[in-house]
Design a protein around this motif. Structure first.
Motif, PDB file in Angstrom:
ATOM      1  N   GLU A 173       0.844  -1.194   0.000  1.00 46.50           N
ATOM      2  CA  GLU A 173       0.000   0.000   0.000  1.00 46.50           C
ATOM      3  C   GLU A 173       0.882   1.248   0.000  1.00 46.50           C
ATOM      4  OE1 GLU A 173      -3.256  -0.028  -0.354  1.00 46.50           O
ATOM      5  OE2 GLU A 173      -3.304  -2.218  -0.317  1.00 46.50           O
ATOM      6  N   ARG A 206      -4.909  -0.278   4.025  1.00 45.53           N
ATOM      7  CA  ARG A 206      -3.978   0.807   4.359  1.00 45.53           C
ATOM      8  C   ARG A 206      -3.812   0.920   5.870  1.00 45.53           C
ATOM      9  NH1 ARG A 206      -7.207   2.690  -0.078  1.00 45.53           N
ATOM     10  NH2 ARG A 206      -5.924   3.139  -1.885  1.00 45.53           N
ATOM     11  N   ASP A 222      -1.481  -1.687   7.150  1.00 43.03           N
ATOM     12  CA  ASP A 222      -0.089  -1.444   6.783  1.00 43.03           C
ATOM     13  C   ASP A 222       0.549  -0.335   7.611  1.00 43.03           C
ATOM     14  OD1 ASP A 222       0.121  -3.414   4.909  1.00 43.03           O
ATOM     15  OD2 ASP A 222       0.639  -2.100   3.244  1.00 43.03           O
ATOM     16  N   PHE A 277      -6.552   8.797   3.009  1.00 42.36           N
ATOM     17  CA  PHE A 277      -6.247   7.600   2.232  1.00 42.36           C
ATOM     18  C   PHE A 277      -6.632   7.742   0.762  1.00 42.36           C
ATOM     19  CE2 PHE A 277      -6.744   4.388   5.983  1.00 42.36           C
ATOM     20  CZ  PHE A 277      -5.557   4.845   6.515  1.00 42.36           C
TER      21      PHE A 277
END
Length: 391
Positions: free
Chosen positions: A65, A186, A189, A263
């Motif tokens: 990501e 995301r 991660d 994001f």
């Protein structure tokens, strides 16, 4: 005339998330291809490379990501014949969002002496000014605030075409599973609190519904290789009564909504797609006849789960079945959330994957045997191995 220098806004060293918006003006009129966002993407990574080559390599190809998102250029855009004209009489905006502490630190240093221009292959923009458009925060702060959220409405507005990859095709629909799992990947991660993707997807499908939406499809150029059909507009989500049985997932949903503007949503968020705002920001005139409180939630039948409703793990060879049982007990003992059946089912699947790997089977073979997606098996294997290494 060089851009007016601005005071450096202090960004705390613990910052995980922040977004910066630049105000741009062309040095001269120029035309750019509709896939000009690839040029912005390259320019940004080159800026990082000039001062931090290691971080640049990480952002380019070091993780699944991307730790940043980039908007397309907004303003009075004139498009014609697969090109866009930028005029010296107009000002435009472009945003950069940082999603990890290392990128936030780089952005802070970059702001100490930012470049005066953005030089693309198509033309040059002068940087007139910049401002913090999304405040500095941390994943821990967002998680804590989501425990008792000030805003309970779960609405998102998608300001640029948003799409998802589904079996090598584009999926231009705001299906809750697709939206929230794109955020969770995301989150897992970059945040310090990790959640099982498959368990969360199951909960999303059971407990998250669309209450209303105002969307339309829009085709855009997402790169040199072709166009993408996405959706723009607003969607309001709701939680079924069953959702409260998993309060941690309710808290997670609110956390992901808060992260969405940083994001972006779906794929190609570093090329301007999936720009997102938290809230409902479309014309409310269409709502004058229907109020949110008038929308009926779906009626759920209370059906006790049966064995057939649960994921099936096919039998493994007798010589490794004992190992699978050992692994299942081990993984279950390491689960933070052991209530209900989810933790037990996850431990069972992890154990089945690792036991088969130890028996010499490949991930594609295991995926076929367990009737799971290849990416799911690969992800579970990675996490299971990490837990084993940590003991």
């Amino acid at each position: 005339m060089p851009p007016k220098r601005q005071p450096i806004l202090p960004i705390p060293s613990t910052t995980d998330l922040i977004a910066l918006t630049l105000t741009l003006q062309p040095e001269s009129d120029f035309r750019a291809p509709t896939h000009y966002t690839t040029e912005l993407h390259s320019w940004f990574l080159n800026q990082v490379r000039l001062t931090n080559p290691e971080l640049s390599a990480y952002l380019h190809d070091g993780q699944s990501e991307k730790a940043f998102s980039l908007s397309s250029i907004t303003g009075n855009l004139q498009s014609q014949n697969r090109s866009i004209t930028f005029s010296t009489t107009e000002q435009y905006q472009w945003s950069i969002a940082a999603l990890t502490q290392s990128v936030c630190d780089w952005l802070q240093n970059w702001l100490r002496k930012p470049p005066q221009t953005i030089q693309l292959r198509s033309g040059i923009f002068k940087i007139q000014s910049w401002q913090i458009s999304l405040p500095a925060t941390t994943y821990e702060t967002i998680w804590s605030a989501a425990e008792n959220p000030s805003q309970t409405e779960l609405s998102l507005t998608f300001t640029t075409p948003t799409s998802f990859r589904k079996r090598s095709n584009h999926m231009p629909l705001p299906i809750p599973e697709n939206i929230f799992q794109s955020y969770l990947r995301r989150w897992n991660d970059f945040a310090h609190l990790e959640f099982e993707l498959e368990e969360f997807r199951e909960w999303i499908n059971e407990c998250v519904v669309i209450l209303r939406h105002d969307i339309r499809s829009l085709k855009t150029q997402a790169g040199k290789q072709g166009s993408v059909t996405g959706f723009v507009g607003a969607v309001q989500f709701g939680l079924t009564p069953k959702a409260k049985n998993e309060p941690e997932y309710v808290q997670l949903i609110h956390s992901l909504i808060a992260c969405a503007p940083y994001f972006g949503t779906g794929h190609k968020v570093t090329f301007g797609l999936g720009q997102t705002q938290a809230g409902w920001f479309v014309d409310r005139a269409i709502e004058k006849d229907v109020k949110p409180t008038q929308v009926e939630r779906p009626i759920e039948k209370k059906v006790k789960p049966t064995q057939s409703d649960r994921p099936k793990v096919k039998p493994i060879q007798s010589e490794v079945s004992h190992r699978q049982n050992e692994l299942k007990e081990f993984f279950f003992s390491r689960k933070k959330r052991r209530g209900g059946e989810r933790a037990e089912k996850a431990a069972e699947v992890w154990a089945a994957i690792v036991a088969r790997q130890e028996a010499g089977k490949t991930i594609p073979e295991i995926a076929a045997e367990l009737e799971l997606a290849y990416d799911t098996v690969k992800q579970y294997s990675k996490r299971a191995r990490k837990v084993l290494e940590e003991g």
